[in-house]
Design a protein around this motif. Structure first.
Motif, PDB file in Angstrom:
ATOM      1  N   THR A 333      -2.645   4.065  -0.834  1.00 22.79           N
ATOM      2  CA  THR A 333      -3.641   4.055   0.232  1.00 22.79           C
ATOM      3  C   THR A 333      -3.878   2.666   0.821  1.00 22.79           C
ATOM      4  O   THR A 333      -4.799   2.485   1.627  1.00 22.79           O
ATOM      5  CB  THR A 333      -4.981   4.603  -0.276  1.00 22.79           C
ATOM      6  OG1 THR A 333      -5.501   3.721  -1.285  1.00 22.79           O
ATOM      7  CG2 THR A 333      -4.821   6.002  -0.859  1.00 22.79           C
ATOM      8  N   SER A 334      -3.068   1.679   0.430  1.00 25.97           N
ATOM      9  CA  SER A 334      -3.265   0.292   0.883  1.00 25.97           C
ATOM     10  C   SER A 334      -4.690  -0.167   0.588  1.00 25.97           C
ATOM     11  O   SER A 334      -5.394  -0.717   1.448  1.00 25.97           O
ATOM     12  CB  SER A 334      -2.955   0.148   2.371  1.00 25.97           C
ATOM     13  OG  SER A 334      -1.600   0.408   2.629  1.00 25.97           O
ATOM     14  N   SER A 335      -5.131   0.099  -0.631  1.00 28.87           N
ATOM     15  CA  SER A 335      -6.461  -0.300  -1.078  1.00 28.87           C
ATOM     16  C   SER A 335      -6.323  -1.207  -2.301  1.00 28.87           C
ATOM     17  O   SER A 335      -5.262  -1.291  -2.911  1.00 28.87           O
ATOM     18  CB  SER A 335      -7.307   0.935  -1.431  1.00 28.87           C
ATOM     19  OG  SER A 335      -7.396   1.829  -0.329  1.00 28.87           O
ATOM     20  N   GLY A 336      -7.415  -1.854  -2.677  1.00 28.45           N
ATOM     21  CA  GLY A 336      -7.338  -2.700  -3.859  1.00 28.45           C
ATOM     22  C   GLY A 336      -8.576  -3.538  -4.056  1.00 28.45           C
ATOM     23  O   GLY A 336      -9.524  -3.509  -3.254  1.00 28.45           O
ATOM     24  N   ILE A 337      -8.573  -4.301  -5.143  1.00 27.41           N
ATOM     25  CA  ILE A 337      -9.702  -5.172  -5.470  1.00 27.41           C
ATOM     26  C   ILE A 337      -9.192  -6.466  -6.080  1.00 27.41           C
ATOM     27  O   ILE A 337      -8.245  -6.472  -6.876  1.00 27.41           O
ATOM     28  CB  ILE A 337     -10.696  -4.456  -6.421  1.00 27.41           C
ATOM     29  CG1 ILE A 337     -11.954  -5.285  -6.627  1.00 27.41           C
ATOM     30  CG2 ILE A 337     -10.041  -4.117  -7.758  1.00 27.41           C
ATOM     31  CD1 ILE A 337     -13.095  -4.498  -7.271  1.00 27.41           C
ATOM     32  N   ILE A 338      -9.782  -7.573  -5.665  1.00 25.23           N
ATOM     33  CA  ILE A 338      -9.494  -8.894  -6.225  1.00 25.23           C
ATOM     34  C   ILE A 338     -10.800  -9.457  -6.759  1.00 25.23           C
ATOM     35  O   ILE A 338     -11.818  -9.462  -6.058  1.00 25.23           O
ATOM     36  CB  ILE A 338      -8.942  -9.865  -5.164  1.00 25.23           C
ATOM     37  CG1 ILE A 338      -7.692  -9.305  -4.489  1.00 25.23           C
ATOM     38  CG2 ILE A 338      -8.643 -11.228  -5.798  1.00 25.23           C
ATOM     39  CD1 ILE A 338      -7.272 -10.095  -3.263  1.00 25.23           C
ATOM     40  N   MET A 339     -10.783  -9.932  -7.997  1.00 22.63           N
ATOM     41  CA  MET A 339     -11.979 -10.519  -8.599  1.00 22.63           C
ATOM     42  C   MET A 339     -11.599 -11.805  -9.323  1.00 22.63           C
ATOM     43  O   MET A 339     -10.683 -11.817 -10.157  1.00 22.63           O
ATOM     44  CB  MET A 339     -12.616  -9.537  -9.583  1.00 22.63           C
ATOM     45  CG  MET A 339     -13.090  -8.238  -8.952  1.00 22.63           C
ATOM     46  SD  MET A 339     -13.741  -7.040 -10.168  1.00 22.63           S
ATOM     47  CE  MET A 339     -12.207  -6.465 -10.939  1.00 22.63           C
ATOM     48  N   LEU A 354     -15.158  -3.107 -11.637  1.00 23.71           N
ATOM     49  CA  LEU A 354     -14.045  -2.174 -11.484  1.00 23.71           C
ATOM     50  C   LEU A 354     -14.524  -0.735 -11.633  1.00 23.71           C
ATOM     51  O   LEU A 354     -14.126   0.149 -10.856  1.00 23.71           O
ATOM     52  CB  LEU A 354     -12.959  -2.480 -12.525  1.00 23.71           C
ATOM     53  CG  LEU A 354     -11.724  -1.577 -12.499  1.00 23.71           C
ATOM     54  CD1 LEU A 354     -10.959  -1.720 -11.199  1.00 23.71           C
ATOM     55  CD2 LEU A 354     -10.813  -1.880 -13.690  1.00 23.71           C
ATOM     56  N   ARG A 355     -15.389  -0.487 -12.608  1.00 26.44           N
ATOM     57  CA  ARG A 355     -15.956   0.853 -12.784  1.00 26.44           C
ATOM     58  C   ARG A 355     -16.682   1.310 -11.512  1.00 26.44           C
ATOM     59  O   ARG A 355     -16.528   2.443 -11.055  1.00 26.44           O
ATOM     60  CB  ARG A 355     -16.948   0.871 -13.951  1.00 26.44           C
ATOM     61  CG  ARG A 355     -16.355   0.755 -15.330  1.00 26.44           C
ATOM     62  CD  ARG A 355     -17.425   1.034 -16.379  1.00 26.44           C
ATOM     63  NE  ARG A 355     -16.948   0.732 -17.709  1.00 26.44           N
ATOM     64  CZ  ARG A 355     -17.179  -0.399 -18.356  1.00 26.44           C
ATOM     65  NH1 ARG A 355     -17.895  -1.342 -17.773  1.00 26.44           N
ATOM     66  NH2 ARG A 355     -16.718  -0.600 -19.568  1.00 26.44           N
ATOM     67  N   GLN A 356     -17.459   0.389 -10.971  1.00 26.12           N
ATOM     68  CA  GLN A 356     -18.240   0.720  -9.782  1.00 26.12           C
ATOM     69  C   GLN A 356     -17.318   1.077  -8.613  1.00 26.12           C
ATOM     70  O   GLN A 356     -17.577   2.049  -7.887  1.00 26.12           O
ATOM     71  CB  GLN A 356     -19.127  -0.485  -9.424  1.00 26.12           C
ATOM     72  CG  GLN A 356     -20.146  -0.212  -8.342  1.00 26.12           C
ATOM     73  CD  GLN A 356     -21.089  -1.400  -8.166  1.00 26.12           C
ATOM     74  OE1 GLN A 356     -21.058  -2.359  -8.935  1.00 26.12           O
ATOM     75  NE2 GLN A 356     -21.931  -1.332  -7.144  1.00 26.12           N
TER      76      GLN A 356
END
Length: 370
Positions: A333-339, A354-356
């Motif tokens: 889906t061209s989605s993601g997260i950087i932390m 990440l859970r959220q």
């Protein structure tokens, strides 16, 4: 690098989610509320975070402090050490050489080494291929590396491979400890071998090669394996479990744990992952992120694979003293997260976030099927 992978392999329950799916703005507001509290609870001064959804950046923030003593705020341009996410970039450097026909993935890595060789033992070193090192299936020792304080002279790459790694890891040399290509055995030592291989094949220092062949073409101008004055000027400071400032570690094992970057550059890297670039094509990236069967679905060629709440994520996590980080991408889906965080207790902050995110994503999927 801490003596473990930052493990996001946790059960993410999506039960009890509200029936009315949060909008993007409501999700962003929930992060704005929760993140400062999580940071304070774990004595983590600050973090930088970005969330992508269907190809768009829906949340990008610097939260908290980069430098507590002068009250300097974190911004998307603030630098962080990203620990083992360094391995993902090293894999890109290796695959660039593969694309150029200078390296063969299934060839023994020793074909490309002259300055150092794997110590002789009961296992066949010819089975230690380039691909097996990228996927942590080469049976190689040394899970992770300690960093060095600024006043200490760093060992050479060959010395490090021979076990000269300071008092924490003294005399732990890089060698074959398991039958190669039989199981997953996470090894920072294997990536140090790849660091040497890149130097020998390219004829350049590892950091120079990565700058010229990966970072510069991607226009990642604030990303480096060298802690130059320019990098340090823009960097946050690391903090321990009590929230007290500690020194910024240096690494001989740069390929495994030594990369410094910021949120803006990582967003550029994410775009290159989703669309391909002059460094690596999307076809090559898709091959890299595909988990090898021998790893039981956990690791590809530099990419970790996680499955949370029905969402497949590829990328890597990172953990060094004073730093915790994660870069996880949903290619479907061209989605993601950087932390990125600058505290030793940042792991729990990242897990909670990440859970959220996964719960919000799962709620979107649930609402769509109704």
């Amino acid at each position: 690098m801490k003596n473990y992978i930052l493990c996001f392999c946790l059960i993410l329950s999506v039960s009890g989610i509200a029936q009315n799916t949060d909008s993007v703005s409501e999700f962003a507001e929930s992060l704005d509320r929760e993140l400062p509290k999580r940071l304070a609870e774990k004595n983590v001064p600050g973090m930088a975070i970005a969330v992508m959804h269907k190809g768009k950046i829906i949340y990008k923030r610097g939260i908290g402090l980069a430098n507590v003593s002068i009250r300097e705020r974190v911004t998307p341009e603030t630098g962080f050490n990203i620990g083992s996410i360094s391995k993902l970039f090293t894999a890109w450097g290796v695959m660039k050489l593969v694309q150029q026909g200078k390296i063969v993935l299934d060839a023994p890595v020793e074909n490309y080494l002259s300055r150092w060789k794997l110590p002789a033992g009961k296992f066949d070193s010819k089975k230690v291929t380039v691909a097996s090192l990228l996927s942590h299936t080469g049976g190689i020792s040394v899970h992770g590396y300690p960093g060095f304080p600024p006043e200490m002279e760093l060992p050479s790459l060959e010395e490090s491979l021979n076990g000269v790694n300071g008092p924490v890891r003294a005399n732990e040399k890089v060698e074959i400890i398991l039958e190669p290509q039989t199981k997953l055995k996470y090894s920072g030592g294997g990536y140090t071998i790849l660091q040497l291989m890149i130097e020998e094949v390219s004829g350049m220092p590892f950091s120079t090669y990565m700058k010229r062949e990966v970072f510069r073409p991607l226009k990642m101008r604030n990303t480096s394996f060298v802690l130059s004055k320019g990098i340090l000027k823009k960097s946050s400071l690391p903090y321990d479990e009590k929230g007290e400032e500690i020194y910024l570690e240096r690494f001989t094992a740069q390929a495994a744990a030594g990369l410094h970057t910021n949120l803006e550059d990582l967003l550029t890297f994410v775009k290159a992952n989703f669309h391909g670039s002059e460094v690596l094509s999307r076809k090559v990236i898709d091959k890299m992120r595909e988990p090898l069967p021998i790893t039981k679905g956990f690791y590809g060629l530099g990419y970790l694979h996680y499955s949370f709440g029905g969402i497949d994520l590829h990328g890597h996590t990172g953990s060094n003293t004073g730093w915790e980080s994660a870069l996880l991408l949903d290619f479907k889906t061209s989605s993601g997260i950087i932390m990125l965080s600058n505290g030793s207790e940042g792991e729990d902050v990242l897990k909670g976030t990440l859970r959220q995110w996964v719960k919000w994503r799962s709620a979107l999927k649930t609402e769509k099927t109704k």
